[in-house]
Enzyme design. Structure first.
Site, PDB file in Angstrom:
ATOM      1  N   LYS C  45       0.758  -0.978  -0.032  1.00 49.03           N
ATOM      2  CA  LYS C  45      -0.064  -0.192  -0.040  1.00 49.03           C
ATOM      3  C   LYS C  45       0.787   1.318   0.114  1.00 49.03           C
ATOM      4  O   LYS C  45       2.098   1.154   0.586  1.00 49.03           O
ATOM      5  CB  LYS C  45      -1.007  -0.113   1.330  1.00 49.03           C
ATOM      6  CG  LYS C  45      -1.579   1.280   1.444  1.00 49.03           C
ATOM      7  CD  LYS C  45      -2.838   1.327   0.575  1.00 49.03           C
ATOM      8  CE  LYS C  45      -3.431   2.787   0.633  1.00 49.03           C
ATOM      9  NZ  LYS C  45      -4.283   3.158  -0.586  1.00 49.03           N
ATOM     10  N   GLY C  46       0.292   2.470  -0.674  1.00 52.16           N
ATOM     11  CA  GLY C  46       1.223   3.731  -0.669  1.00 52.16           C
ATOM     12  C   GLY C  46       1.455   4.146   0.555  1.00 52.16           C
ATOM     13  O   GLY C  46       0.706   4.208   1.649  1.00 52.16           O
ATOM     14  N   SER C  70     -11.306   6.529  -3.313  1.00 49.25           N
ATOM     15  CA  SER C  70     -10.592   7.791  -2.962  1.00 49.25           C
ATOM     16  C   SER C  70     -10.283   7.583  -1.541  1.00 49.25           C
ATOM     17  O   SER C  70     -10.377   8.206  -0.383  1.00 49.25           O
ATOM     18  CB  SER C  70     -11.905   8.766  -2.923  1.00 49.25           C
ATOM     19  OG  SER C  70     -12.784   8.351  -1.927  1.00 49.25           O
ATOM     20  N   ASN C  99       5.750   0.832  -2.258  1.00 53.51           N
ATOM     21  CA  ASN C  99       5.206   2.001  -2.899  1.00 53.51           C
ATOM     22  C   ASN C  99       5.333   3.075  -2.123  1.00 53.51           C
ATOM     23  O   ASN C  99       4.865   3.341  -0.876  1.00 53.51           O
ATOM     24  CB  ASN C  99       3.590   1.745  -3.140  1.00 53.51           C
ATOM     25  CG  ASN C  99       2.949   2.876  -3.999  1.00 53.51           C
ATOM     26  OD1 ASN C  99       2.587   3.854  -3.550  1.00 53.51           O
ATOM     27  ND2 ASN C  99       2.954   2.631  -5.367  1.00 53.51           N
ATOM     28  N   CYS C 131      -0.912   8.993  -7.235  1.00 53.30           N
ATOM     29  CA  CYS C 131      -2.286   9.097  -6.457  1.00 53.30           C
ATOM     30  C   CYS C 131      -3.154  10.459  -6.648  1.00 53.30           C
ATOM     31  O   CYS C 131      -2.789  11.346  -6.474  1.00 53.30           O
ATOM     32  CB  CYS C 131      -1.924   8.887  -4.953  1.00 53.30           C
ATOM     33  SG  CYS C 131      -3.500   8.779  -4.022  1.00 53.30           S
ATOM     34  N   ILE C 192      -0.516   1.847 -15.355  1.00 56.39           N
ATOM     35  CA  ILE C 192      -0.923   3.072 -14.948  1.00 56.39           C
ATOM     36  C   ILE C 192      -1.512   3.197 -13.737  1.00 56.39           C
ATOM     37  O   ILE C 192      -1.983   2.044 -13.328  1.00 56.39           O
ATOM     38  CB  ILE C 192      -1.887   3.946 -16.261  1.00 56.39           C
ATOM     39  CG1 ILE C 192      -3.198   2.998 -16.168  1.00 56.39           C
ATOM     40  CG2 ILE C 192      -1.383   4.184 -17.465  1.00 56.39           C
ATOM     41  CD1 ILE C 192      -4.366   3.558 -17.012  1.00 56.39           C
ATOM     42  N   GLY C 218     -10.109  -0.774 -12.820  1.00 54.57           N
ATOM     43  CA  GLY C 218     -10.847  -2.064 -13.459  1.00 54.57           C
ATOM     44  C   GLY C 218     -10.825  -1.946 -14.938  1.00 54.57           C
ATOM     45  O   GLY C 218     -10.057  -1.313 -15.546  1.00 54.57           O
ATOM     46  N   GLY C 245      -6.811  -2.801 -15.150  1.00 54.71           N
ATOM     47  CA  GLY C 245      -7.934  -3.577 -15.546  1.00 54.71           C
ATOM     48  C   GLY C 245      -7.600  -4.916 -15.825  1.00 54.71           C
ATOM     49  O   GLY C 245      -8.486  -5.603 -16.711  1.00 54.71           O
ATOM     50  N   THR C 267      -7.498  -4.262  -9.193  1.00 54.28           N
ATOM     51  CA  THR C 267      -8.917  -4.334  -8.687  1.00 54.28           C
ATOM     52  C   THR C 267      -9.257  -5.943  -8.805  1.00 54.28           C
ATOM     53  O   THR C 267     -10.196  -6.267  -8.196  1.00 54.28           O
ATOM     54  CB  THR C 267      -9.739  -3.540  -9.849  1.00 54.28           C
ATOM     55  OG1 THR C 267      -9.325  -2.343  -9.644  1.00 54.28           O
ATOM     56  CG2 THR C 267     -11.235  -3.789  -9.249  1.00 54.28           C
TER      57      THR C 267
HETATM   58  C1  LIG Z   1      -8.476   0.560  -3.591  1.00 52.17           C
HETATM   59  C2  LIG Z   1      -7.508   1.167  -4.336  1.00 52.17           C
HETATM   60  C3  LIG Z   1      -6.152   1.742  -3.727  1.00 52.17           C
HETATM   61  C4  LIG Z   1      -5.048   2.005  -4.340  1.00 52.17           C
HETATM   62  N1  LIG Z   1      -4.043   2.517  -3.669  1.00 52.17           N
HETATM   63  C5  LIG Z   1      -2.953   3.117  -4.253  1.00 52.17           C
HETATM   64  C6  LIG Z   1      -1.737   3.107  -3.622  1.00 52.17           C
HETATM   65  O1  LIG Z   1      -1.868   3.577  -2.545  1.00 52.17           O
HETATM   66  N2  LIG Z   1      -0.568   3.571  -4.504  1.00 52.17           N
HETATM   67  C7  LIG Z   1      -0.686   3.375  -5.761  1.00 52.17           C
HETATM   68  O2  LIG Z   1       0.308   3.725  -6.520  1.00 52.17           O
HETATM   69  N3  LIG Z   1      -1.607   2.975  -6.418  1.00 52.17           N
HETATM   70  C8  LIG Z   1      -3.015   2.549  -5.745  1.00 52.17           C
HETATM   71  N4  LIG Z   1      -4.092   2.110  -6.378  1.00 52.17           N
HETATM   72  C9  LIG Z   1      -3.806   2.051  -7.922  1.00 52.17           C
HETATM   73  C10 LIG Z   1      -3.348   0.622  -8.452  1.00 52.17           C
HETATM   74  O3  LIG Z   1      -2.212   0.115  -7.922  1.00 52.17           O
HETATM   75  C11 LIG Z   1      -3.641   0.454 -10.062  1.00 52.17           C
HETATM   76  O4  LIG Z   1      -2.529   1.445 -10.494  1.00 52.17           O
HETATM   77  C12 LIG Z   1      -4.926   0.885 -10.300  1.00 52.17           C
HETATM   78  O5  LIG Z   1      -5.873   0.566  -9.673  1.00 52.17           O
HETATM   79  C13 LIG Z   1      -5.125   0.275 -12.081  1.00 52.17           C
HETATM   80  O6  LIG Z   1      -5.086  -1.280 -11.844  1.00 52.17           O
HETATM   81  P1  LIG Z   1      -6.260  -2.113 -11.624  1.00 52.17           P
HETATM   82  O7  LIG Z   1      -7.270  -1.741 -12.950  1.00 52.17           O
HETATM   83  O8  LIG Z   1      -5.867  -3.407 -11.896  1.00 52.17           O
HETATM   84  O9  LIG Z   1      -6.861  -2.138 -10.288  1.00 52.17           O
HETATM   85  C14 LIG Z   1      -4.967   1.663  -5.763  1.00 52.17           C
HETATM   86  C15 LIG Z   1      -6.078   1.328  -6.478  1.00 52.17           C
HETATM   87  C16 LIG Z   1      -7.431   0.847  -5.783  1.00 52.17           C
HETATM   88  C17 LIG Z   1      -8.405   0.288  -6.341  1.00 52.17           C
END
Ligand SMILES: Cc1cc2nc3c(=O)[nH]c(=O)nc-3n(C[C@H](O)[C@H](O)[C@H](O)COP(=O)(O)O)c2cc1C
Ligand SMILES: Cc1cc2nc3c(=O)[nH]c(=O)nc-3n(C[C@H](O)[C@H](O)[C@H](O)COP(=O)(O)OP(=O)(O)OC[C@H]3O[C@@H](n4cnc5c(N)ncnc54)[C@H](O)[C@@H]3O)c2cc1C
Ligand SMILES: Cc1cc2nc3c(=O)[nH]c(=O)nc-3n(C[C@H](O)[C@H](O)[C@H](O)COP(=O)(O)OP(=O)(O)OC[C@H]3O[C@@H](n4cnc5c(N)ncnc54)[C@H](O)[C@@H]3O)c2cc1C
Ligand SMILES: Cc1cc2nc3c(=O)[nH]c(=O)nc-3n(C[C@H](O)[C@H](O)[C@H](O)COP(=O)(O)O)c2cc1C
Ligand code: FES
Ligand code: FES
Lengths: 305, 260, 305, 260
Positions: C45-46, C70, C99, C131, C192, C218, C245, C267
């Site tokens: 997690k970030g 958010s 991260n 972020c 991304i 997603g 996604g 996701t």
């Molecule tokens: C609930 C949630 C929390 C996220 N928190 C972070 C984060 O803390 N740091 C970060 O770099 N990306 C964060 N992301 C972004 C994901 O790492 C990823 O880049 C983004 O969701 C696109 O990929 P996906 O479509 O497979 O989810 C978060 C995404 C989600 C859905």
């Protein structure tokens, strides 16, 4: 009877539902499914000075809750439009918007001069600065505030008709390009055109689209479109036409709450030819159920946290 | 006014490996459809899927399509149960032209046989004699054998595997036609693009008029999005071709106009 | 046995499947569903220097084929991470990526210095310049090439560990920010993060998210992510980690064909905790069915038209 | 290892207007679930939907949830047919704590009654006496009346419409409790937030320990995304609250810890 009418600058529309460019042709086919005089307006397929056959090969890729297209502005060209299509559109009994695309400033100027002449039966010119499927003009121009400003500025004095500026979402700051459109004398901004995307065929290891990339439309992009409408509503003062993933009346209301004065329906018509009619019917029901005197009162009513 | 129909699936009939005949209740389509036209059928994915109309029953108010599973959309459609309701647009496009047609040589490959079956049926009802040439991969993949025989004066099958009719493709089967079979014939071809191209060339050599049904990826299916275009010869001066909508001006075109 | 391993710069991974930041916590919960030693890696997690409680109120909105979040970088802060979480992560038997997020250059520097010290059991630092849910730092820094360059440059000399730079798609030119990351010494770019979006509750006329906007993730964003990976693959020379996604093995292959050396799964894990394990299994089957000796040979194999 | 289950819907039972009890076949959940825990259930929309577990049958290997239609996801789940298969995660979260509980006053509103029913059932099996106070909008909306009566020593109903039990809310019903009813009681509350807040305050006044089950919009349901947080009191120095995951540390919390 609830009042669905909306006003965008100097032009009033019977209701906020306009058919989006590229997703209704010139109205011929949809007029077999929908009484076109009941809709707010229709926006022509993107026109260029000369006829264009568009991009070759496969032009569509299905995606999750959306699609990519790479049509590439196939259109009969300005002259054929004026001769064969505009008269038909005029007969539909609805507002007519013409989507104007070009390779160069000069192209846009010529088209605006001609289409925007006092006599032509065109209500609005929509400057397409956002088509992602051609290599010159369009999105290249719309990608920077300067590009938008210069283009709009170069055509502004050539017509008295309202100029709507259709912007691309593929930018760092949509409010900057929207501001540029406003500063250069645009009467409204249309948000958004498609997001640039790619789909890959794993079997052939090639892009599905022969143009490699294409424009993403449909419900997938709605959250991005809504955000951009809202962002611009707070930062600019000319009206906004909301576009992107609208499928039903609730979506229209969301866009209006976010700040749209009217909306355009694109991909929904491809899936359901009578989508616009259903949406207008449901908007009426919504307005009645919510005792709204005028639907237009919704514009910008979103209360941020 | 045309409309989008909510049509219930009323029958599912397995025809051969992965090929199923689906019958839907829809009076308008049953009454209006012409051979070569198609319907655009909803599935769980984003876009509808186009299928040539295979049979109509204007009395029972049903029509059918033959569906072969090739991907997620067809899979979804084929897992539906009788009673399930689909959103369907149709009949769409321009089908086969019967103007001046005196005899038909119907050449079909794979799912192309479905729309041809409808054409053969119409020909029979109009008293137009037909010869039917169908190609399959193998005996297991074959379907509509007796049905096609019933509607045709002569039927030739070909199979890549050689276990049904001629071993080879429809091109090998066409060689079996007698000169008198070709007299006054119009060729209708539906199948893989490469097959349609070859049969067109064959028809050209034999100076036969030939109609082909093109398949392009579609979105709307009724002419508004321009994603489905085919390259059609142009007589314009500085324009060797036109992009013409497969869903609207087609899917059936004169073979002589098509740029493959 | 097929070889699923991939190499990103100097770091090798057993397979290309890495758990994305923010969608796997620190691995505790997922380790109850998946044998974590079988996955390519896990990204924390970030993290921020000090603990953060994140944003208030509703933090999730469902969208068509996607979701907005958010969360706003809720995390225990650097010290608690080092004490309570990193030891647990180290025990998982997989590659560890941390991260790193911050409000200011100084924040990033402090964190990189600490986390990137030679002794820490961290394989890679992922600089989160993307972020969308915090008002300072992150996406603000990542929105411009200069911002990216300066930030990466400011931390580059502080560690010998590989620095991955996670970029935001909310820019006009992703290849420009990716280039900046490369020029400043980044070892890879991660493409991304989420697209900035808005969802509206029609009934309350308020944004669903109390932070108003959120990040879209997603399948809805996959076409955009694929396009950006492909675009950067052609224009930069450092490795790319593809994210956005990904739901199944076919998606992973698409990203690799487009140019990704490895991928991150976000996701998908929220929907199906064992998604990553299923994907790895299916990748093996794919590689076998297609007689691939090494899965890594797919990277960049997309043949453009 | 935990896993995601593919569980078939085995029974649908209409309980009252818009309220349906759905029973699924899943041995693990049936055997592991504790009252107050929930399951996250797939639907045709993007995210799963969380529902409190209502009953378990560890012999028959089924469990049930009560679902009220409030939007597209619940609508989709309720239109499913027996035999349909759902992806289900569960049992999730922390349920009611029975540590030191000598008597229960279960206060439920609307769908909150489902998880409370499970708690009452466990209490009965453990020999813990229970009083049940349930609020409904009206008689038509009510369900589980005799079921709750069966499991409780005393049952009081309230309805806004006044056509069932006390006219008013559960707060009005609670006034009917005798002082001895409160002795040694622990309050379990599940219902609309405003109701839980009020009942918590009531419990505080009467110095009763109180557990509430919070509902937040969720995504994963098992603790990895942090979208579902509740504000929980913190004893840290410069931090008046913590954001704690409803799906993992909750959904049941000590009322005294919650910042409403
Ligand atoms: C609930 C949630 C929390 C996220 N928190 C972070 C984060 O803390 N740091 C970060 O770099 N990306 C964060 N992301 C972004 C994901 O790492 C990823 O880049 C983004 O969701 C696109 O990929 P996906 O479509 O497979 O989810 C978060 C995404 C989600 C859905
Ligand atoms: C006018 C017309 C008539 C058709 N008639 C029939 C019919 O009678 N019976 C039948 O089984 N099929 C017919 N098809 C083909 C059918 O539409 C496709 O097989 C179907 O859309 C594939 O959907 P999918 O989701 O299963 O496959 P996808 O996962 O979308 O694709 C699987 C494969 O099929 C190809 N494909 C996808 N869509 C099309 C398309 N529209 N045209 C051509 N190839 C496509 C793809 O390139 C891919 O290789 C017809 C197509 C058209 C355009
Ligand atoms: C731990 C927990 C246990 C629950 N137990 C039950 C139960 O036993 N029976 C039951 O019928 N419902 C229960 N719910 C609520 C149920 O999850 C929601 O009603 C459902 O997710 C709504 O989905 P929808 O698509 O129908 O509505 P949506 O269209 O998503 O929303 C409709 C309305 O419901 C609200 N809502 C949506 N999701 C949630 C949510 N997760 N929590 C609270 N409000 C929400 C929205 O704000 C909106 O006003 C529970 C929720 C949680 C978090
Ligand atoms: C097939 C297709 C063709 C399009 N052609 C044009 C065009 O010529 N000019 C234009 O400004 N926008 C064009 N667009 C963009 C739409 O007008 C609209 O901005 C976009 O699709 C987003 O809205 P939607 O999600 O409702 O489709 C096209 C979209 C599609 C799907
Ligand atoms: S599919 Fe839309 S025009 Fe043919
Ligand atoms: S819903 Fe994901 S952490 Fe609670």
């Amino acid at each position: 009877m609830v009042d669905l009418s909306v006003r965008v600058g100097s032009v009033d529309f019977a209701n906020p539902v306009i058919l989006a460019s590229g997703a209704c042709g010139f109205g011929r086919e949809l007029s077999e499914y929908v009484d076109m005089s009941t809709i707010g307006g229709i926006c022509s397929k993107g026109l260029t000075l000369l006829p264009r056959e568009g991009n070759p090969g496969c032009r569509v890729a299905e995606t999750a809750s959306g699609m990519l297209n790479s049509v590439g502005l196939q259109n009969p060209g300005l002259e054929a439009f004026l001769q064969n299509e505009l008269p038909f559109m005029t007969g539909l009994g609805t507002r007519i918007i013409v989507n104007v695309a070009g390779h160069s400033t000069n192209d846009y100027q010529k088209m605006v001069e001609r289409l925007g002449a006092p006599g032509t039966p065109v209500d609005v010119l929509e400057l397409n600065l956002s088509c992602p499927n051609v290599t010159e003009g369009c999105m290249t121009i719309g990608a920077t505030a300067d590009g938008v400003y210069n283009l709009v500025n170069a055509v502004r004095s050539l017509t008295d008709k309202p100029l709507w500026v259709k912007l691309t979402p593929n930018v760092t700051s949509i409010s900057e390009t929207a501001h540029a459109a406003q500063d250069a004398g645009g009467d409204a901004v249309v948000l958004i055109n498609t997001l640039l995307g790619l789909a890959i065929d794993v079997k052939t290891r090639r892009p599905v689209l022969q143009n490699n990339t294409g424009g993403l439309s449909g419900p997938a992009i709605k959250p991005v479109a809504l955000r951009m409408v809202q962002e611009c509503y707070r930062l600019i003062s000319i009206p906004i036409i909301g576009v992107g993933g609208i499928m039903n009346a609730a979506d229209v209301i969301e866009f209006m709450l976010a700040g749209a004065s009217a909306v355009e329906i694109g991909t929904a018509s491809l899936l359901h030819p009578a989508a616009c009619a259903k949406i207008i019917k449901d908007l009426t029901a919504y307005a009645e159920d919510n005792c709204l005197e005028a639907l237009s009162s919704l514009t910008g009513e979103l209360k941020l946290w | 006014m045309l409309k989008e129909y909510e049509a219930a699936l009323v029958e599912k009939k397995l025809l051969g490996i992965g090929n199923v005949l689906l019958t839907f209740a829809c009076e308008d389509i049953a009454k209006m459809a012409e051979p070569g036209q198609f319907v655009n059928v909803s599935c769980s994915l984003f876009l509808k899927r186009p299928f040539g109309i295979c049979t109509v029953d204007p009395i029972g108010n049903t029509f059918s399509i033959g569906v072969k599973e090739v991907g997620a959309g067809t899979k979804d459609i084929l897992t539906a149960s009788v009673g399930d309701v689909f959103s369907i647009l149709g009949p769409l496009g321009h089908g086969f032209s019967f103007d001046g047609v005196k005899k038909i040589i119907a050449v079909g490959g794979g799912t192309g046989i479905y729309p041809l079956y409808f054409a053969l049926d119409k020909a029979k009802r109009k008293g137009i004699p037909a010869i039917c040439v169908n190609g399959f991969r193998s005996w297991q993949d074959a379907f509509f054998l007796s049905e096609c025989e019933e509607l045709s004066e002569k039927t030739i099958f070909a199979s890549d595997a050689g276990d049904l009719g001629v071993k080879g493709t429809v091109m090998d089967a066409l060689k079996l036609l007698q000169p008198e079979d070709l007299t006054d014939a119009t060729v209708f071809v539906v199948g893989p693009e490469i097959m349609m191209k070859k049969v067109s060339a064959w028809a050209h050599v034999h100076q036969l008029s030939c109609q082909v049904s093109l398949e392009k990826r579609m979105a709307c299916g009724f002419g508004i999005c321009l994603v489905c275009v085919c390259k059609i010869k142009s007589d314009a001066d500085n324009m060797p071709f036109h992009h013409v909508r497969c869903c609207k001006e087609g899917p059936v075109f004169q073979a002589s106009e098509v740029i493959w």
